[in-house]
Design a protein around this motif. Structure first.
Motif, PDB file in Angstrom:
ATOM      1  N   PRO A 192       5.328  10.014  12.401  1.00 28.57           N
ATOM      2  CA  PRO A 192       4.637   9.121  11.338  1.00 28.57           C
ATOM      3  C   PRO A 192       5.029   7.678  11.434  1.00 28.57           C
ATOM      4  O   PRO A 192       4.323   6.706  11.123  1.00 28.57           O
ATOM      5  N   ASN A 193       6.117   7.370  12.051  1.00 27.17           N
ATOM      6  CA  ASN A 193       6.563   5.999  12.119  1.00 27.17           C
ATOM      7  C   ASN A 193       6.195   5.336  13.578  1.00 27.17           C
ATOM      8  O   ASN A 193       5.808   4.265  13.621  1.00 27.17           O
ATOM      9  N   ARG A 194       6.191   6.317  14.455  1.00 27.07           N
ATOM     10  CA  ARG A 194       5.606   5.929  15.827  1.00 27.07           C
ATOM     11  C   ARG A 194       4.287   5.705  15.734  1.00 27.07           C
ATOM     12  O   ARG A 194       3.734   4.614  16.017  1.00 27.07           O
ATOM     13  N   VAL A 195       3.617   6.590  14.998  1.00 25.74           N
ATOM     14  CA  VAL A 195       2.008   6.183  14.832  1.00 25.74           C
ATOM     15  C   VAL A 195       2.009   4.816  14.118  1.00 25.74           C
ATOM     16  O   VAL A 195       0.918   4.028  14.419  1.00 25.74           O
ATOM     17  N   ALA A 196       2.621   4.529  12.942  1.00 26.03           N
ATOM     18  CA  ALA A 196       2.695   3.509  12.116  1.00 26.03           C
ATOM     19  C   ALA A 196       2.880   2.035  13.199  1.00 26.03           C
ATOM     20  O   ALA A 196       2.239   0.944  12.880  1.00 26.03           O
ATOM     21  N   GLY A 197       3.707   2.248  14.072  1.00 30.29           N
ATOM     22  CA  GLY A 197       3.940   1.276  15.180  1.00 30.29           C
ATOM     23  C   GLY A 197       2.627   0.917  15.804  1.00 30.29           C
ATOM     24  O   GLY A 197       2.485  -0.168  16.154  1.00 30.29           O
ATOM     25  N   ILE A 198       2.048   1.899  16.202  1.00 31.71           N
ATOM     26  CA  ILE A 198       0.649   1.598  16.964  1.00 31.71           C
ATOM     27  C   ILE A 198      -0.156   1.120  15.964  1.00 31.71           C
ATOM     28  O   ILE A 198      -1.056   0.319  16.205  1.00 31.71           O
TER      29      ILE A 198
ATOM     30  N   LYS B  67       8.327  -8.976  12.983  1.00 37.78           N
ATOM     31  CA  LYS B  67       9.194  -8.982  14.061  1.00 37.78           C
ATOM     32  C   LYS B  67      10.534  -8.508  13.961  1.00 37.78           C
ATOM     33  O   LYS B  67      11.243  -7.750  14.875  1.00 37.78           O
ATOM     34  N   ALA B  68      11.054  -8.483  12.956  1.00 33.16           N
ATOM     35  CA  ALA B  68      12.258  -7.935  12.650  1.00 33.16           C
ATOM     36  C   ALA B  68      12.585  -6.486  12.533  1.00 33.16           C
ATOM     37  O   ALA B  68      13.420  -5.879  12.800  1.00 33.16           O
ATOM     38  N   TYR B  69      11.523  -5.787  12.047  1.00 29.94           N
ATOM     39  CA  TYR B  69      11.638  -4.452  11.620  1.00 29.94           C
ATOM     40  C   TYR B  69      11.191  -3.496  12.978  1.00 29.94           C
ATOM     41  O   TYR B  69      11.108  -2.409  12.818  1.00 29.94           O
ATOM     42  N   PHE B  70      10.870  -4.258  14.070  1.00 34.77           N
ATOM     43  CA  PHE B  70      10.354  -3.500  15.229  1.00 34.77           C
ATOM     44  C   PHE B  70      11.581  -2.424  15.546  1.00 34.77           C
ATOM     45  O   PHE B  70      12.697  -3.056  15.628  1.00 34.77           O
ATOM     46  N   GLY B  71      11.215  -1.137  15.969  1.00 32.88           N
ATOM     47  CA  GLY B  71      11.898  -0.281  16.492  1.00 32.88           C
ATOM     48  C   GLY B  71      12.668   0.614  15.588  1.00 32.88           C
ATOM     49  O   GLY B  71      12.849   1.962  15.834  1.00 32.88           O
ATOM     50  N   PHE B  72      12.974   0.280  14.012  1.00 36.25           N
ATOM     51  CA  PHE B  72      13.370   1.151  13.292  1.00 36.25           C
ATOM     52  C   PHE B  72      12.811   1.202  11.912  1.00 36.25           C
ATOM     53  O   PHE B  72      13.251   1.925  11.315  1.00 36.25           O
ATOM     54  N   ASN B  73      11.798   0.299  11.635  1.00 37.23           N
ATOM     55  CA  ASN B  73      11.291   0.213  10.262  1.00 37.23           C
ATOM     56  C   ASN B  73       9.723  -0.129  10.329  1.00 37.23           C
ATOM     57  O   ASN B  73       9.330  -0.813   9.725  1.00 37.23           O
ATOM     58  N   PHE B  74       9.246   0.669  11.137  1.00 39.60           N
ATOM     59  CA  PHE B  74       7.630   0.687  11.241  1.00 39.60           C
ATOM     60  C   PHE B  74       6.886   0.705   9.910  1.00 39.60           C
ATOM     61  O   PHE B  74       5.979   0.297   9.761  1.00 39.60           O
ATOM     62  N   HIS B  75       7.519   1.641   9.168  1.00 43.66           N
ATOM     63  CA  HIS B  75       6.763   2.015   7.967  1.00 43.66           C
ATOM     64  C   HIS B  75       6.517   0.815   6.964  1.00 43.66           C
ATOM     65  O   HIS B  75       5.672   0.709   6.183  1.00 43.66           O
ATOM     66  N   GLU B  76       7.768   0.044   6.853  1.00 40.47           N
ATOM     67  CA  GLU B  76       7.712  -1.064   6.079  1.00 40.47           C
ATOM     68  C   GLU B  76       7.008  -2.282   6.674  1.00 40.47           C
ATOM     69  O   GLU B  76       6.392  -2.913   5.859  1.00 40.47           O
ATOM     70  N   SER B  77       6.806  -2.299   7.972  1.00 32.21           N
ATOM     71  CA  SER B  77       5.579  -3.329   8.550  1.00 32.21           C
ATOM     72  C   SER B  77       4.397  -2.960   8.157  1.00 32.21           C
ATOM     73  O   SER B  77       3.513  -4.014   7.663  1.00 32.21           O
ATOM     74  N   TRP B  78       3.977  -1.489   8.170  1.00 32.40           N
ATOM     75  CA  TRP B  78       2.707  -1.006   7.713  1.00 32.40           C
ATOM     76  C   TRP B  78       2.500  -1.485   5.999  1.00 32.40           C
ATOM     77  O   TRP B  78       1.360  -1.727   5.666  1.00 32.40           O
ATOM     78  N   THR B  79       3.551  -1.049   5.345  1.00 33.53           N
ATOM     79  CA  THR B  79       3.544  -1.324   4.198  1.00 33.53           C
ATOM     80  C   THR B  79       3.350  -2.705   3.597  1.00 33.53           C
ATOM     81  O   THR B  79       2.211  -3.054   2.781  1.00 33.53           O
ATOM     82  N   ASN B  80       3.924  -3.502   4.415  1.00 33.42           N
ATOM     83  CA  ASN B  80       3.854  -4.895   4.127  1.00 33.42           C
ATOM     84  C   ASN B  80       2.466  -5.602   4.388  1.00 33.42           C
ATOM     85  O   ASN B  80       1.746  -6.188   3.784  1.00 33.42           O
ATOM     86  N   TRP B  81       1.715  -5.019   5.508  1.00 37.34           N
ATOM     87  CA  TRP B  81       0.634  -5.448   5.828  1.00 37.34           C
ATOM     88  C   TRP B  81      -0.347  -5.223   4.815  1.00 37.34           C
ATOM     89  O   TRP B  81      -1.366  -5.712   4.596  1.00 37.34           O
TER      90      TRP B  81
END
Length: 451
Positions: free
Chosen positions: A58-64, A374-388
């Motif tokens: 789920p987090n790798r896909v969120a990164g994509i 930028k800061a969440y790369f690698g460990f916090n993809f779900h929060e980048s997606w939520t923020n967007w």
């Protein structure tokens, strides 16, 4: 002894997360009648699996989806174009979530009457896993989950109510820990039974999930900022789950790099955004054809290393939450934003070259959320997606290769994941009710919190 527990916990995770044969009816194994296993052996499992989940599908896909990762081969190629069907989250939903960490948390909570610190920690882990899951799917089973054979088809609770339950679990855990919840006798691989650190973790998670609902509830950003003030004051305080180099005890993102080489890379657009950022060499390197997140189990890329240390809630995230909440309230968060960027650099092992001061001069919500991305790369993809999904930042351009795949007729950047295919087979009536309540069974249907 601690090393033994650590290895036991990781092996438990791998067995649970990678298993495809376990029946989904295991979601409903009765936690009131568990196999008797000592709490100091149960706790490592939920801590390890929760941390391990941060680098799984789920987090790798969120990164994509958020255009930080890019699929190069196999299923990841399809994910680039939003071919995210009902089968994509089967393992996560079943063995990674409901029959995994959540079921184990429930067992601990129900069996910790004489050692309440274990139940309080399990509530914190459970709250975080439910919070992430509802951000992925929307309505999910909560109030009727884990009833065993008394209810094999639990209803789906609304996303609004699940977020409320997440806050309740965290508040209960804080109250119990502040009240002197004791009985610790080992197994805490994150804080070694330090109640004060778990209290700060719970406050940090409350801040995260108040920000999730801040678009719907006007006062939640201020609540989030207040919770930040009761949480961690440094990266060192926040700590994290320490993985190891061994392939039986390594970080899931590195494990993917080892087991599925050349199937997932860093998106060129993200690398271009980071061109003048000193963190880029810590995140990624160019191998001649592609930006990569992984260059060996003991490589130089911070979130591609097998022995990564993965926070439950990072000090970095707390500072970005504080900065956004300040900006939303009309304040000037430049100093806090600079702290957030510097904390990210410290977490990444990078020395600032003046970037933080320059980047923090823009105190807009757009810039704060973009810097968090930028800061969440690698460990916090779900929060980048939520923020967007909450803010629309950073600006993402939908895939040009999408086409109408039936899951996403608008071809827009996905707003959610589809319910697992296995759940549709065993709990169809409730899945259909939840789908109807949310406005359809499509990737482009916005969830309650983000509308």
């Amino acid at each position: 002894m601690k090393k033994f527990l650590y290895m036991l916990s990781i092996l438990s995770v791998l067995l649970i997360v990678t298993s495809c044969s376990e029946s989904l009816t295991d979601v409903n194994i009765d936690p009131n009648n568990p196999t008797q296993v000592s709490l100091n052996l149960q706790l490592p499992e939920i801590l390890a699996q929760s941390a391990f989940n941060e680098g799984t599908n789920p987090n790798r896909v969120a990164g994509i989806v958020t255009q930080q990762f890019f699929g190069l081969d196999a299923q990841q190629l399809a994910y680039n174009n939003y071919l995210l069907g009902a089968d994509v989250m089967n393992n996560y939903w079943g063995t990674g979530l409901y029959a995994g960490v959540l079921r184990s948390c429930s067992v601990i909570i129900n069996g910790s009457e004489d050692r309440p610190i274990y139940g309080a920690i399990a509530k914190i882990v459970m709250a975080n896993e439910f919070g992430k899951a509802t951000s992925f799917f929307g309505d999910i089973p909560y109030s009727e989950a884990f009833q065993g054979t008394d209810n094999l088809t639990p209803k789906y609770d609304s996303q609004e109510s699940v977020y409320g339950s997440v806050q309740t679990l965290l508040s209960e855990a804080i109250s119990e820990l502040e009240g002197g919840a004791g009985g610790y006798f080992g197994g805490d691989l994150v804080y070694d039974g330090d109640a004060a650190s778990w209290i700060k973790t719970a406050h940090g998670l409350k801040a995260r999930y108040y920000m999730h609902t801040s678009k719907r509830n006007g006062g939640d950003a201020a609540k989030a900022m207040a919770e930040v003030g009761m949480s961690f004051a440094s990266n060192a305080e926040a700590g994290g789950f320490q993985f190891e180099v061994s392939e039986s005890a390594n970080w899931s993102l590195a494990k993917f790099g080892i087991e599925r080489p050349s199937t997932l890379g860093v998106d060129d657009r993200f690398a271009a955004m980071m061109e003048n950022d000193p963190r880029l060499p810590a995140y990624s390197e160019f191998d001649g054809t592609q930006w990569t997140f992984f260059n060996g189990a003991q490589g130089t890329l911070v979130w591609g290393r097998s022995d990564a240390k993965v926070p439950t809630i990072s000090f970095v995230e707390l500072k970005f939450i504080q900065a956004e909440a300040m900006a939303s309230g009309g304040g000037n968060p430049s100093a806090v934003l600079e702290e957030a960027i510097l904390a990210s650099m410290e977490l990444s092992g990078v020395v600032d070259d003046g970037y933080a001061a320059t980047a923090s001069s823009d105190a807009s919500v757009e810039n704060i959320v973009t810097e968090a991305y930028k800061a969440y790369f690698g460990f916090n993809f779900h929060e980048s997606w939520t923020n967007w999904r909450r803010t629309g930042f950073p600006a993402l351009v939908a895939s040009s290769g999408c086409g109408d795949n039936g899951f996403n007729p608008s071809c827009s950047v996905p707003q959610r994941y589809l319910y697992a295919e296995s759940e549709r087979q065993t709990n169809r009536e409730n899945v259909e009710a939840a789908t109807a309540a949310q406005g359809g069974d499509l990737l482009d249907v916005a969830l309650w919190a983000f509308k």
